[in-house]
Scaffold this motif. Structure first.
Motif, PDB file in Angstrom:
ATOM      1  N   MET A   1       0.845  -1.203   0.000  1.00 10.67           N
ATOM      2  CA  MET A   1       0.000   0.000   0.000  1.00 10.67           C
ATOM      3  C   MET A   1       0.874   1.244   0.000  1.00 10.67           C
ATOM      4  N   ILE A   2       0.527   2.225  -0.822  1.00  9.77           N
ATOM      5  CA  ILE A   2       1.269   3.476  -0.908  1.00  9.77           C
ATOM      6  C   ILE A   2       0.914   4.347   0.304  1.00  9.77           C
ATOM      7  N   THR A   3       1.943   4.856   0.974  1.00  5.34           N
ATOM      8  CA  THR A   3       1.732   5.711   2.137  1.00  5.34           C
ATOM      9  C   THR A   3       2.012   7.156   1.769  1.00  5.34           C
ATOM     10  N   ILE A   4       1.030   8.020   2.056  1.00  2.00           N
ATOM     11  CA  ILE A   4       1.150   9.454   1.804  1.00  2.00           C
ATOM     12  C   ILE A   4       1.233  10.169   3.141  1.00  2.00           C
ATOM     13  N   ALA A   5       2.295  10.958   3.311  1.00  7.07           N
ATOM     14  CA  ALA A   5       2.497  11.696   4.556  1.00  7.07           C
ATOM     15  C   ALA A   5       2.162  13.161   4.372  1.00  7.07           C
ATOM     16  N   VAL A   6       1.578  13.759   5.398  1.00  6.18           N
ATOM     17  CA  VAL A   6       1.314  15.199   5.436  1.00  6.18           C
ATOM     18  C   VAL A   6       1.786  15.698   6.794  1.00  6.18           C
ATOM     19  N   THR A   7       2.656  16.706   6.774  1.00  9.42           N
ATOM     20  CA  THR A   7       3.174  17.230   8.037  1.00  9.42           C
ATOM     21  C   THR A   7       2.715  18.668   8.254  1.00  9.42           C
ATOM     22  N   ALA A   8       2.833  19.117   9.503  1.00  4.77           N
ATOM     23  CA  ALA A   8       2.479  20.492   9.843  1.00  4.77           C
ATOM     24  C   ALA A   8       3.497  21.452   9.238  1.00  4.77           C
ATOM     25  N   GLU A   9       3.017  22.630   8.859  1.00  3.82           N
ATOM     26  CA  GLU A   9       3.888  23.656   8.293  1.00  3.82           C
ATOM     27  C   GLU A   9       4.549  24.467   9.407  1.00  3.82           C
ATOM     28  N   GLY A  10       5.443  25.362   9.014  1.00  6.30           N
ATOM     29  CA  GLY A  10       6.122  26.219   9.976  1.00  6.30           C
ATOM     30  C   GLY A  10       5.199  27.266  10.563  1.00  6.30           C
ATOM     31  N   PRO A  11       5.703  28.061  11.515  1.00  5.32           N
ATOM     32  CA  PRO A  11       4.856  29.034  12.220  1.00  5.32           C
ATOM     33  C   PRO A  11       4.285  30.133  11.326  1.00  5.32           C
ATOM     34  N   ASP A  12       4.919  30.388  10.168  1.00  6.41           N
ATOM     35  CA  ASP A  12       4.443  31.457   9.282  1.00  6.41           C
ATOM     36  C   ASP A  12       3.505  30.952   8.185  1.00  6.41           C
ATOM     37  N   GLU A  13       3.148  29.679   8.229  1.00  7.83           N
ATOM     38  CA  GLU A  13       2.294  29.102   7.186  1.00  7.83           C
ATOM     39  C   GLU A  13       1.103  28.397   7.811  1.00  7.83           C
ATOM     40  N   PRO A  14      -0.075  29.026   7.790  1.00  6.14           N
ATOM     41  CA  PRO A  14      -1.258  28.419   8.407  1.00  6.14           C
ATOM     42  C   PRO A  14      -1.961  27.385   7.539  1.00  6.14           C
ATOM     43  N   ARG A  15      -1.609  27.318   6.259  1.00  7.95           N
ATOM     44  CA  ARG A  15      -2.269  26.355   5.372  1.00  7.95           C
ATOM     45  C   ARG A  15      -1.750  24.939   5.616  1.00  7.95           C
ATOM     46  N   VAL A  16      -2.510  23.981   5.101  1.00  4.90           N
ATOM     47  CA  VAL A  16      -2.118  22.575   5.208  1.00  4.90           C
ATOM     48  C   VAL A  16      -2.409  21.904   3.869  1.00  4.90           C
ATOM     49  N   ALA A  17      -1.695  20.814   3.598  1.00  3.66           N
ATOM     50  CA  ALA A  17      -1.745  20.182   2.270  1.00  3.66           C
ATOM     51  C   ALA A  17      -2.800  19.095   2.131  1.00  3.66           C
ATOM     52  N   ILE A  18      -3.752  19.053   3.050  1.00 10.72           N
ATOM     53  CA  ILE A  18      -4.806  18.027   2.956  1.00 10.72           C
ATOM     54  C   ILE A  18      -6.093  18.569   3.552  1.00 10.72           C
ATOM     55  N   SER A  19      -7.198  17.989   3.150  1.00 10.00           N
ATOM     56  CA  SER A  19      -8.507  18.320   3.719  1.00 10.00           C
ATOM     57  C   SER A  19      -9.235  17.008   3.949  1.00 10.00           C
ATOM     58  N   PRO A  20     -10.294  17.010   4.742  1.00  7.49           N
ATOM     59  CA  PRO A  20     -11.059  15.763   4.904  1.00  7.49           C
ATOM     60  C   PRO A  20     -11.541  15.212   3.565  1.00  7.49           C
ATOM     61  N   GLU A  21     -11.936  16.097   2.654  1.00  7.63           N
ATOM     62  CA  GLU A  21     -12.414  15.672   1.344  1.00  7.63           C
ATOM     63  C   GLU A  21     -11.330  14.960   0.546  1.00  7.63           C
ATOM     64  N   THR A  22     -10.124  15.546   0.502  1.00  5.83           N
ATOM     65  CA  THR A  22      -9.061  14.915  -0.291  1.00  5.83           C
ATOM     66  C   THR A  22      -8.482  13.684   0.416  1.00  5.83           C
ATOM     67  N   ALA A  23      -8.519  13.684   1.760  1.00  8.34           N
ATOM     68  CA  ALA A  23      -8.071  12.488   2.477  1.00  8.34           C
ATOM     69  C   ALA A  23      -8.941  11.290   2.084  1.00  8.34           C
ATOM     70  N   LYS A  24     -10.242  11.509   2.028  1.00 13.23           N
ATOM     71  CA  LYS A  24     -11.170  10.445   1.643  1.00 13.23           C
ATOM     72  C   LYS A  24     -10.910   9.972   0.221  1.00 13.23           C
TER      73      LYS A  24
END
Length: 379
Positions: A1-24
């Protein structure tokens, strides 16, 4: 199975690279999605909602990255983060590819680096266009922020006590951000004008109910390449256009500048003399602040006052509406990742000859491979 990782961004970046919709949707492709705990909190995406969408929540970044096949980020990851992945893993993020000094060490890790800014501007890739999705939000927010600093109303108001005149808003640069700024200012009731050196934008400006401001001579009519980009203008034309803009700016209440050239300092559109000609209480929002600014008096990341004129120079304005920005960015990433998967077999199967993959791939097997950057000098 392919594993996709998403990590928290730095203090100056409030965005994130995933959403509940795209996770699904990623789970439906056959992937295992592992997200660092708290990564989405600044975009109002809780661990619980991601878990309900099928993602696994890792205690920390180390656990999220360990042995993953793909890393999704907003900003450029560190070399240590990439080395925590499987050898030759895929990384997709806003990599700022013109910064050669930062990119070369990441390329040396052997990972396949996909720079989301490089997604080709073709019809098939529109859903992956990060620059457009984020610029659209920045154009909207620029006008809203300008209105909040202006201290007067934007629409004309007719009252028993008298008439309040409409504010005058001038948009400089009619790309995605500029068009959204025009539309937003019009919705708020302002009298809007706009300028751009590309003749094709005149019709777009008019379609949104704004006035087009430019020196429309023969040179202007030929000022666009077949690909839709602006050509370099003569010194004579630039002088005429500068004079026209200088006279127009004197009468404006709000000015939004959006002109950016990839990999180069932002072009100067507003001189200090132009700023000083504006009425006290006027507002300038410079969306090119991250590249030095379109205004001579811009101080990136700050709001300054020049003779009563406020110059707002935000860094990462799209990030200030991170709920929407993260949602759109996550969809951009998913649209690209779909190309990496065989949907029937639910395995990773990258077609390295695909036009979009080739156009977005910055580095592979330890080398920078994108033709625009192989010999790119340090930024």
């Amino acid at each position: 199975m392919i594993t996709i990782a998403v990590t928290a961004e730095g203090p100056d970046e409030p965005r994130v690279a995933i959403s509940p919709e795209t996770a699904k949707m990623l789970v439906a492709l056959g992937a295992r999605v592992r997200v660092e705990s708290g990564a989405g909190s600044r975009s109002r995406i809780s661990d619980e909602t991601l878990k309900a969408a099928g993602a696994e929540i890792a205690t920390n970044a180390t656990d999220a990255l360990s042995g993953a096949d793909i890393l999704l980020r907003v900003r450029r990851p560190s070399g240590d983060e990439i080395r925590a992945l499987k050898p030759g893993a895929i990384v997709a993020a806003i990599l700022e590819p013109y910064d050669k000094a930062a990119i070369e060490p990441l390329a040396a890790t052997g990972a396949s680096l996909f720079s989301m800014e490089l997604v080709p501007r073709i019809s098939r890739a529109q859903s992956m266009d990060v620059l457009s999705s984020q610029a659209n939000l920045a154009g909207y927010k620029a006008v809203v922020d300008a209105a909040s600093h202006f201290g007067q109303t934007l629409p004309m108001m007719m009252t028993a006590a008298g008439t309040v005149p409409a504010a005058k808003v001038f948009i400089m640069g009619v790309g995605v951000a500029g068009l959204q700024a025009i539309a937003t200012a019009r919705r708020l009731g302002a009298v809007v004008s706009a300028t751009d050196v590309r003749p094709a934008t005149k019709e777009q400006v008019a379609s949104l109910g704004a006035k087009f401001v430019a020196v429309e001579d023969e040179e202007f009519k030929q000022a666009q390449t077949a690909a839709g980009y602006a050509k370099a203008m003569s010194v004579e034309y630039q002088a005429k256009q500068t004079e026209l803009v200088a006279n127009h700016i004197k009468t404006q209440d709000i000015v939004v500048t959006t002109a950016l050239i990839p990999g180069r300092p932002a072009p100067r559109l507003i001189s200090r003399a132009m700023v000083e000609s504006m009425k006290p209480g006027s507002v300038i929002v410079d969306l090119a602040a991250e590249r030095g600014g379109n205004c001579e008096a811009t101080a990136p990341g700050q709001t300054v006052d020049v003779n009563g004129v406020k110059i707002i120079a935000p860094i990462n304005l799209a990030g200030s509406v991170s709920v929407n920005a993260s949602s759109l960015y996550a969809k951009n990433l998913f649209a690209l990742l779909e190309l990496f998967f065989d949907k029937q077999e639910k395995v990773l199967k990258v077609n390295w000859d695909d036009e979009i993959i080739k156009g977005t791939l910055l580095a592979k097997d330890g080398k920078i491979v994108h033709p625009n950057f192989i010999s790119q000098p340090a930024a």
